[in-house]
Design an enzyme around this catalytic site. Structure first.
Site, PDB file in Angstrom:
ATOM      1  N   LYS A   4      95.610  89.541  32.870  1.00 47.78           N
ATOM      2  CA  LYS A   4      96.022  88.725  31.726  1.00 47.78           C
ATOM      3  C   LYS A   4      95.781  89.515  30.430  1.00 47.78           C
ATOM      4  CE  LYS A   4      94.831  83.967  30.227  1.00 47.78           C
ATOM      5  NZ  LYS A   4      93.958  82.802  30.549  1.00 47.78           N
ATOM      6  N   SER A  14      96.567  78.470  31.040  1.00 49.12           N
ATOM      7  CA  SER A  14      97.123  79.511  30.208  1.00 49.12           C
ATOM      8  C   SER A  14      97.454  80.803  30.951  1.00 49.12           C
ATOM      9  CB  SER A  14      96.137  79.837  29.083  1.00 49.12           C
ATOM     10  OG  SER A  14      94.941  80.383  29.599  1.00 49.12           O
ATOM     11  N   SER A  62      92.630  77.086  33.455  1.00 47.06           N
ATOM     12  CA  SER A  62      93.681  78.087  33.209  1.00 47.06           C
ATOM     13  C   SER A  62      93.923  79.084  34.331  1.00 47.06           C
ATOM     14  CB  SER A  62      93.386  78.856  31.914  1.00 47.06           C
ATOM     15  OG  SER A  62      93.700  78.066  30.795  1.00 47.06           O
TER      16      SER A  62
END
Lengths: 492, 92
Positions: free
Chosen positions: A76, A151, A175
Site C-alpha cells: 500500500k 482503505s 481497512s
C-alpha cells in the site's frame, strides 16, 4: 500461474520449475494488461522489480532461499520505501520520496521478497471504498462498477485480479479485512503491537496495524511470520509478545472441539440477506467440521462506531499536524506569512474526507469538549475490550460477517460521510480492542464476494489461522476468480 | 449541535473557502451528533484506554544511534538554504 498462492509459487521456485525473474515478469505483464481497468497500482517501476527478482535468483543460487525468496509482494502507498515515491495517495505528499524504509519493508527485503510497487488507497487510509485517493478511485475486479472496499482497496483489487499474488495493507478500522471481504481474498489484521508501525504513515496511532492480503490463509501466515516482531524504534510494538508457530497453525486444519462464539449483535436487521445467509451457512459447515457454535453477546458493539469516530479522528488530527509544509510536503505559492503558509498549504493539500476527519478530531480535542468526547470514547473503548475478554472466557474464537453488505457502486455513498462510516460496523470493535482479525471468502451476494471474519484473543493469531485454514480446506470459496480477469491463453 | 466550523478549521490550521465551510459545517454537526450517543453509556469508574494491551511505554537508552543524514532528510523539503529550512519571515 497468476492465480497461484504464494506457497505454490514458492514450491515451484524451490523445484527449479521457474525463476523469480519469470514470476515477476508474469505479474508485470498482468499489471500492464489490467491495471488501467482497475487502477490498483499507483506506482510501478518495472526495471526495479526485475532487478530485485534477478538479485533474488542470484541469492538463491549462492546462499539458498530465505523465507519469502523471489515472491512478489505489493505494498500500500502508506509504507515508506526508499525506492520510488511514497505519497499516501494524497496531494500533500505529491512526489514525496521517503529517506528510509518502513520496518516491515526492511523485514520483507531481508526475507527475500520482490517488492512489486505501490497500491492505491483512500487518502491517508481514511475511507472504506478507495474513492478518496488523489490518484482516482480503484475498482473491484468482480464488477468494475463497484468499489473494492477500503482503505487498502488497491492491495485487495491487485490480489483479487492476480496482478500480484500477495500485498500488504494497513487496518485502522477494518481497512485490511473489509476490502479483503468485498474482493474475495484473505486478509489478516494482527494483534495491535505485533507489527512495527515505524515508517508506516500514521493515521490513528493506537489503532493502526499492518498485515497481509493474500489468496490463502497459509500465505497470510507466511507474510505475518516475516513482518512480526518487536522493533525498539516503535514504542508501541510489544517486546514480550508470545510468538506462535505461524505455519504450523495453518497445517493443523482442524476444528474438532473448537468453540466458536456467534455474537448476536453481528447478526442484525438491515444487513444484506445473502451476506447473512452465507455466514450462517459457513458456521453450519464449521459445526459439521467438529466445532461447537456458542451464542454470545458483545453488548457494547453498537457504540463501537461512535467511539471510533472520536478516537481515530482525534489521533489523526494530531498526527496530520506534521504536514506543515516546512520539512516535506506541498507548500502553497507565495505565502504571505507563516499562518498563511500553514493554512493554505493544508487546504490545497488535503482532500475533503481528510479535512472532515481532522476537523472532527480538532473539535473533539478542543478546550471544553475533551472530557465529553475523547475521554468518554476511551472509556467506552475499555468497555468494548471487556466485552471481548468476557466472551473469550467462553469461546476460543469469534465468527462474524466482515461487512454487512457486499461491494457497493462507486459514488453511491460519497455524498453521505456517515453512511460510509457505517461500512465498518463489524470491523471497528476489533481495532478498538487491539485484537487479531481475519477475513476470508465464504460465498457470494449478487455475484459479489462475501467475507467471514474470525476474531481471536490478543496474541492468538494461531487460533484464527487454524479455524480459517480448516474452513478454507473444506470449501472452495478461496479458489474463485473474477471472470473478467481470468488468465488469457498466453499467460504462464 | 451548531459548530463554528471556521473556528475549528483555524485550530487545525486549515483555511476553508466559504463553499468548503458551507459543506463541511453541516457534515461536522452530523458526525458530532452521531457520536453524542456515547453520553448514554454508563462509564462511571471505568478507566480510559491508553494502550490496548496495557503495555508499558519503554524508555530507550539516552544514546546516539543515528548517523548524520541531514542531506537525505532535507531532500523532500519545499525550501532549504545552507542546511536550514526556509519559511516566511516570522520576526520584524
Amino acid at each position: 500461474m497468476p492465480y497461484s498462492s504464494l506457497s505454490d509459487i514458492q514450491t515451484r521456485l524451490e523445484n527449479g520449475e521457474t525463476t523469480a525473474v519469470a514470476v515477476a515478469q508474469t505479474y508485470l505483464d498482468r499489471i500492464a494488461a489490467h491495471n488501467d481497468a482497475l487502477n490498483a497500482f499507483v506506482h510501478i517501476d518495472t526495471e526495479h522489480v526485475l532487478a530485485q527478482a534477478k538479485a533474488s535468483d542470484a541469492h538463491r543460487a549462492e546462499h539458498g532461499a530465505r523465507p519469502l525468496e523471489g515472491l512478489p509482494i505489493a505494498v500500500k502507498d502508506i509504507f515508506c520505501t526508499q525506492d520510488g515515491p511514497t505519497q499516501c495517495c494524497s496531494k500533500i505528499l505529491k512526489d514525496f520520496h521517503a529517506p528510509y524504509d518502513a520496518h516491515v519493508i526492511t523485514k520483507l527485503k531481508e526475507a527475500g521478497a520482490v517488492l512489486v510497487g505501490k497500491t492505491n488507497m483512500d487518502e491517508f487510509a481514511m475511507g472504506s471504498s478507495t474513492e478518496t485517493s488523489a490518484f482516482g478511485p480503484c475498482r473491484n475486479p468482480w464488477n468494475t462498477d463497484c468499489i473494492p472496499g477500503g482503505s487498502s482497496g488497491g492491495s485487495a483489487a491487485a490480489v483479487a485480479a492476480a496482478l500480484t499474488p500477495a500485498a500488504l495493507g494497513t487496518d485502522t478500522g477494518g481497512s485490511i479485512r473489509q476490502p479483503a471481504a468485498v474482493t474475495g481474498i484473505t486478509g489478516l489484521k494482527p494483534t495491535y503491537g505485533r507489527v512495527s508501525r515505524r515508517g508506516i504513515i500514521a493515521f490513528a496511532s493506537s489503532l493502526d496495524q499492518a498485515g497481509p492480503m493474500t489468496r490463502t490463509v497459509k500465505d497470510a501466515a507466511m507474510i505475518t511470520a516475516a513482518i512480526a516482531g518487536h522493533d525498539p524504534a516503535d514504542a508501541t510494538s510489544v517486546a514480550d509478545a508470545p510468538m506462535p508457530d505461524w505455519l504450523a497453525a495453518c497445517d493443523a486444519q482442524s476444528m474438532q472441539g473448537m468453540k466458536i462464539g456467534k455474537p448476536k449483535e453481528y447478526f442484525v436487521d438491515g444487513m444484506d440477506a445473502d451476506v447473512r445467509a452465507a455466514v450462517e451457512a459457513a458456521l453450519k459447515q464449521c459445526e459439521a467440521l467438529g466445532a461447537e457454535i456458542v451464542d454470545i453477546s458483545l453488548p457494547h458493539t453498537d457504540k463501537a462506531v461512535a467511539a471510533y469516530y472520536v478516537i481515530a479522528p482525534s489521533e489523526a488530527s494530531a498526527n496530520l499536524s506534521r504536514y506543515d509544509s516546512v520539512r516535506y510536503g506541498h507548500r502553497c505559492d507565495d505565502p504571505e506569512d507563516l499562518l498563511d503558509m500553514y493554512t493554505r498549504s493544508r487546504d490545497e493539500g488535503f482532500g475533503s474526507e481528510v479535512k472532515r476527519r481532522i476537523l472532527t478530531g480538532a473539535f473533539a480535542l478542543s478546550s471544553g469538549y475533551y472530557d465529553a468526547y475523547y475521554l468518554k470514547a476511551q472509556q467506552v473503548r475499555t468497555l468494548i475490550q471487556r466485552d471481548f475478554i468476557e466472551a473469550f472466557k467462553q469461546v476460543d474464537v469469534i465468527a462474524t460477517p466482515t461487512s454487512p453488505v457486499p461491494a457497493f457502486k462507486l459514488g453511491e455513498k460519497t455524498d453521505d460521510p456517515l453512511t460510509m462510516y457505517l461500512s465498518d460496523i463489524f470491523t471497528i470493535a476489533v481495532n478498538l480492542a487491539g485484537l487479531p482479525g481475519l477475513s476470508q471468502p465464504c460465498g457470494f451476494s449478487g455475484g459479489l464476494p462475501v467475507g467471514l471474519q474470525w476474531i481471536g484473543p490478543a496474541w492468538r493469531e494461531d487460533l484464527i489461522l487454524s479455524a480459517a485454514a480448516a474452513y478454507e480446506s473444506a470449501t472452495d470459496w478461496s479458489k474463485q476468480t473474477p471472470e473478467q480477469f481470468s488468465p488469457a491463453g498466453g499467460d504462464a | 449541535m451548531n459548530i463554528d466550523v471556521q473556528k475549528v478549521a483555524m485550530l487545525a490550521r486549515i483555511r476553508l473557502t466559504d463553499e468548503e465551510a458551507a459543506e463541511l459545517g453541516p457534515q461536522l454537526s452530523n458526525i458530532i451528533g452521531y457520536v453524542e450517543q456515547l453520553a448514554s453509556v454508563d462509564t462511571d469508574g471505568v478507566a480510559a484506554t491508553a494502550h490496548p494491551h496495557d503495555a508499558a511505554m519503554p524508555l530507550r537508552a539516552d544514546a546516539v544511534t543515528n548517523s548524520n543524514r541531514r542531506d537525505a532528510l532535507q531532500q523532500p523539503a519545499p525550501k532549504i538554504e545552507s542546511g536550514l529550512y526556509v519559511v516566511p519571515k516570522v520576526v520584524e
